[in-house]
Design a protein around this motif. Structure first.
Motif, PDB file in Angstrom:
ATOM      1  N   TRP A 191      -0.777 -52.492  13.850  1.00 13.83           N
ATOM      2  CA  TRP A 191      -1.353 -51.940  12.629  1.00 13.83           C
ATOM      3  C   TRP A 191      -1.141 -52.921  11.478  1.00 13.83           C
ATOM      4  CZ3 TRP A 191       1.955 -51.377   8.515  1.00 13.83           C
ATOM      5  CH2 TRP A 191       3.328 -51.320   8.802  1.00 13.83           C
ATOM      6  N   GLN A 203      -4.205 -48.073   2.873  1.00 11.58           N
ATOM      7  CA  GLN A 203      -5.079 -47.828   4.015  1.00 11.58           C
ATOM      8  C   GLN A 203      -4.561 -48.529   5.252  1.00 11.58           C
ATOM      9  OE1 GLN A 203      -9.217 -48.661   3.266  1.00 11.58           O
ATOM     10  NE2 GLN A 203      -9.692 -48.856   5.454  1.00 11.58           N
ATOM     11  N   ASP A 207      -4.914 -49.847   9.136  1.00 11.71           N
ATOM     12  CA  ASP A 207      -5.855 -50.289  10.168  1.00 11.71           C
ATOM     13  C   ASP A 207      -5.055 -50.366  11.460  1.00 11.71           C
ATOM     14  OD1 ASP A 207      -7.931 -51.267  11.615  1.00 11.71           O
ATOM     15  OD2 ASP A 207      -7.828 -53.302  10.812  1.00 11.71           O
ATOM     16  N   ASN A 264      -8.679 -46.717  15.560  1.00 13.83           N
ATOM     17  CA  ASN A 264      -9.973 -47.233  16.018  1.00 13.83           C
ATOM     18  C   ASN A 264     -10.387 -46.675  17.378  1.00 13.83           C
ATOM     19  OD1 ASN A 264     -10.380 -48.835  13.726  1.00 13.83           O
ATOM     20  ND2 ASN A 264      -9.183 -50.523  14.592  1.00 13.83           N
ATOM     21  N   LYS A 321     -12.576 -43.232  10.446  1.00 13.24           N
ATOM     22  CA  LYS A 321     -11.666 -44.304  10.841  1.00 13.24           C
ATOM     23  C   LYS A 321     -11.071 -45.059   9.643  1.00 13.24           C
ATOM     24  CE  LYS A 321     -13.903 -45.221  15.301  1.00 13.24           C
ATOM     25  NZ  LYS A 321     -14.554 -46.246  16.163  1.00 13.24           N
ATOM     26  N   ASN A 322     -11.612 -44.897   8.473  1.00 10.58           N
ATOM     27  CA  ASN A 322     -11.177 -45.708   7.328  1.00 10.58           C
ATOM     28  C   ASN A 322     -10.517 -44.887   6.226  1.00 10.58           C
ATOM     29  OD1 ASN A 322     -12.331 -48.082   8.492  1.00 10.58           O
ATOM     30  ND2 ASN A 322     -14.359 -47.414   7.779  1.00 10.58           N
TER      31      ASN A 322
END
Length: 205
Positions: free
Chosen positions: A128, A139, A141, A146, A156-157
Motif C-alpha cells: 500500500w 488516500q 492505494d 484494487n 476504489k479511490n
C-alpha cells in the motif's frame, strides 16, 4: 137425573187410547231426551272450563353465538416492534457493522504535513501507499482495495482517513456498498475504521 145412579159411573175401557195422543207422547219423549242431553253437555262444558290448564313446557332457547361484552373482549397485544436499524447520518456506511473484522498485524505510520498524527495501518492492505491530494484526505492505494470487482470501480479511490473542519480524524470510505462483493467492502471499511481508532497526535519530541 136419577139419584140411584148418581154415584155410579160407566165402566170405561182403560186400554183404549186415542190415536191423536201418540204424536204428542213421542214429541214429549224426544223433548225430555233432548233436555237430558243438553244438561249432560252443559255439565261437561263447565267441568272443562273449571279445570286448571296444564302448564306449558318451558320454551327452550337455542344458544346464539353472541359477541362477548366489550369488557370481556380479549385485547390484542401490539405487535412487537422490530429492532431499529443503526442510526445513519450523512454517511450511510455508519449503518454497516464491522465488529467482526480483525485488523491483525499493523504498520505504525506517522503523518506530518499539517496532520501531525500517527496511526496503525493493517498489514492486510500490503502493499500500500498513501497520498494527501487535497489536504483533508489521506488516500490509500492498496492491492486489496484494487481487488474490488470492475462493477465497483468508483469505490476504489475513497479509502483512508479524512480530516473534518473541526480538526477531527475519521475513517474515509466510498459511502456506497459494492453490491457484487459486499464482504470485501465491509472488510475494507473495518480496516480503515481501525486506522481511525488508533489515531494519536504526534509528540513534539
Amino acid at each position: 137425573m136419577n139419584e140411584d145412579n148418581f154415584f155410579e159411573f160407566e165402566d170405561v175401557d182403560g186400554g183404549a187410547r186415542s190415536p191423536h195422543l201418540i204424536p204428542w207422547l213421542v214429541t214429549g219423549l224426544i223433548a225430555i231426551v233432548a233436555l237430558l242431553i243438553a244438561v249432560v253437555v252443559l255439565n261437561v262444558s263447565r267441568g272443562a272450563l273449571n279445570a286448571e290448564p296444564e302448564p306449558a313446557p318451558p320454551a327452550v332457547e337455542e344458544p346464539s353465538e353472541a359477541e362477548p361484552p366489550a369488557s370481556e373482549t380479549p385485547e390484542t397485544s401490539p405487535e412487537p416492534e422490530s429492532d431499529p436499524e443503526p442510526p445513519v447520518g450523512d454517511n450511510p456506511d455508519d449503518a454497516i457493522d464491522t465488529s467482526h473484522v480483525v485488523a491483525g498485524e499493523t504498520y505504525f505510520l506517522e503523518v506530518e504535513w499539517g496532520w501531525n498524527i500517527s496511526t496503525e495501518v493493517p498489514n492486510k492492505l500490503i502493499p500500500w501507499t498513501y497520498t494527501i491530494p487535497d489536504g483533508v484526505h489521506l488516500q490509500l492505494d492498496s492491492e486489496l482495495i484494487n481487488s474490488l470487482p470492475a462493477s465497483c470501480e468508483a469505490q476504489k479511490n475513497s479509502w483512508g482517513l479524512e480530516k473534518t473542519e473541526d480538526g477531527k480524524i475519521k475513517a474515509w470510505s466510498p459511502q456506497q456498498m459494492c453490491e457484487e462483493n459486499q464482504s470485501l467492502y465491509t472488510e475494507l471499511l473495518g480496516l480503515v475504521r481501525h486506522m481511525e481508532e488508533t489515531v494519536k497526535p504526534l509528540s513534539n519530541n
